[in-house]
Enzyme design. Structure first.
Site, short mmCIF file in Angstrom:
data_model
loop_
_atom_site.label_atom_id
_atom_site.label_comp_id
_atom_site.label_asym_id
_atom_site.label_seq_id
_atom_site.Cartn_x
_atom_site.Cartn_y
_atom_site.Cartn_z
N HIS A 100 -33.99 -26.70 15.19
CA HIS A 100 -35.27 -25.99 15.12
C HIS A 100 -36.16 -26.72 14.11
O HIS A 100 -35.66 -27.37 13.19
CB HIS A 100 -35.12 -24.57 14.58
CG HIS A 100 -34.20 -23.66 15.32
ND1 HIS A 100 -32.84 -23.68 15.16
CD2 HIS A 100 -34.46 -22.67 16.21
CE1 HIS A 100 -32.29 -22.73 15.92
NE2 HIS A 100 -33.25 -22.11 16.57
N ASP A 103 -35.32 -25.88 10.52
CA ASP A 103 -34.07 -26.42 9.99
C ASP A 103 -34.28 -27.73 9.26
O ASP A 103 -33.56 -28.05 8.32
CB ASP A 103 -33.07 -26.73 11.13
CG ASP A 103 -32.82 -25.58 12.05
OD1 ASP A 103 -32.86 -24.43 11.58
OD2 ASP A 103 -32.57 -25.82 13.25
#
Length: 434
Positions: A100, A103
């Site tokens: 993501h 992240d």
């Protein structure tokens, strides 16, 4: 750079007789199964969020992991995290990873800063990918953690949040294409409701359908060759999420004319939360023509929530891969370990060992599934059970009407007796392979 994994050698295949906890006992990437390398069947990926962004917290306690890239609040430490991640990919021989946006880059002050940081870190990734040969299975946007998403992203009652979500997905699709990603995933953790008292469900579903249509339109505009995938989950964090399970997602795609454009990324733990087995969700998606990719993990059946543990149940995994192989295997999808360590497992060695064990379990499961496919016992049983439908009379009945069928029942004095489903015999058959 970081010395987080110092002292851990590249993981090698040593066979089932080895007692080395940091060796593959069943996963030999070059082993040929059904005419294809095991690595090419399984297409393993590491989930960046659980392996590197998660800090070991749970609903009742905070951070337990202390990593060299903590706190995750500046770009310097984001690059240290990337160094560690790609070092782990090299140690494991992982062909793929997934991420993501949240992240891999710290949260910025606004959309522009988020995008600048995402572009900076994905440029850094590009060099790492060239050095290691690791590829991107899929990218996605985290539109559930930040407080702006508390009432949803595409389903939010505030159009400004919808706009921020649309711009965020665009930036993440651009990053995914830049890195050669083979899929783009949307998971709607907040696309649902906490209470119907304040929810206009029809409006939210229509907005969600239009949002997904925009994603597909943008895919074609930029020439992205990857699959667009939606990931089902019934609840958690929302009380009810609109992408409940594979069948619900397919109905949604059909309603908005997207069933030819979008496929599904199915997760073991989410299937369990929906009251299904993993093989049920995979078989459903395959039957409907929307099987795309999988997230491999397991839940603790005592806990009743999404614990995201590494897989350890070979019979469950074998049945999942049986339906994947039966559907023709992965094309652009793969096996992403959407799984995390227990919060007491603090060491770098724990993170490596968890993936080694998961890869071994998946290898055992896929080899068992392939052996069942090649033996053909289950297919023989299915063909026998449904053989009556191959007759001309049975086929004609499906083109007939209730009146004509009733006349046939009376004329031929049809009065059927039930036949055994042979479930226990078939379960015993499966146990021969696992």
């Amino acid at each position: 750079m970081t010395d987080f994994f110092n002292g851990i050698d590249t993981i090698k295949y040593e066979g089932p007789g080895s007692t080395n906890p940091l060796a593959f006992h069943h996963y030999n990437p070059d082993e040929t199964v059904m005419g294809k390398r095991l690595e090419d069947h399984l297409r393993f990926a590491v989930a960046y969020w659980h392996s590197f962004a998660w800090e070991g917290g749970d609903p009742f306690g905070g951070q337990t992991f202390l990593r060299p890239w903590h706190p995750q609040d500046d770009m310097g430490r984001a690059k240290i995290k990337a160094d560690a991640a790609f070092e782990m990919f090299r140690i494991l021989g992982q062909p793929f990873y997934c991420f993501h946006d949240a992240d891999v880059r710290p949260e910025g002050a606004d959309y522009r800063e988020n995008t600048d940081r995402l572009n900076e870190i994905t440029d850094y990734f590009a060099g790492k990918m060239e050095d290691t040969g690791t590829r991107l299975l899929w990218g996605t946007a985290n539109m559930f953690s930040h407080r702006r998403w508390m009432s949803g992203a595409s389903t939010n009652p505030d159009p400004d949040v919808f706009a921020f979500a649309a711009a965020t997905v665009k930036s993440c699709m651009d990053a995914t294409q830049k890195l050669g990603g083979e899929n783009y995933v949307l998971w709607g953790g907040r696309e649902g409701y906490e209470t119907l008292i304040n929810t206009d469900m029809k409006t939210e579903l229509d907005h969600m359908g239009r949002f997904l249509s925009m994603v597909v339109e943008y895919k074609h505009k930029i020439g992205f060759k990857g699959q667009i995938l939606v990931e089902p989950k019934p609840q958690e964090p929302s009380k009810h999420q609109y992408d409940y399970d594979a069948a619900t997602c397919y109905g949604f795609l059909q309603k908005y004319g997207l069933e030819k454009e979008v496929k599904l990324n199915l997760e073991q733990g989410h299937a369990i939360l929906a009251g299904h087995s993993f093989e049920h969700e995979i078989a459903t998606a395959a039957a409907l023509g929307v099987l795309g990719s999988i997230d491999m993990n397991r839940n603790d059946y005592q806990s009743g929530w999404d614990t995201d543990q590494f897989p350890n149940n070979v019979p469950e995994v074998a049945l999942a891969y049986y339906h994947i192989l039966k559907a023709g295997g992965f094309t652009q999808g793969g096996t992403n370990f959407d799984a995390k360590l227990r919060r007491q497992s603090l060491d770098a060695e724990d993170l490596i060992a968890a993936h080694v064990g998961g890869m071994d379990v998946c290898a055992r499961g896929l080899k068992a599934a392939a052996a069942m496919m090649e033996d053909g016992g289950l297919e023989d049983e299915l063909n026998e059970r449904y053989a009556g439908w191959q007759t001309a009379e049975a086929k004609a009945m499906l083109e007939s009407d209730l009146g004509s069928i009733t006349k046939r029942v009376l004329d031929q004095d049809i009065n059927p007796e039930p036949r055994s489903g042979r479930q226990e015999i078939l379960e015993n058959y499966i146990n021969r392979f696992v």
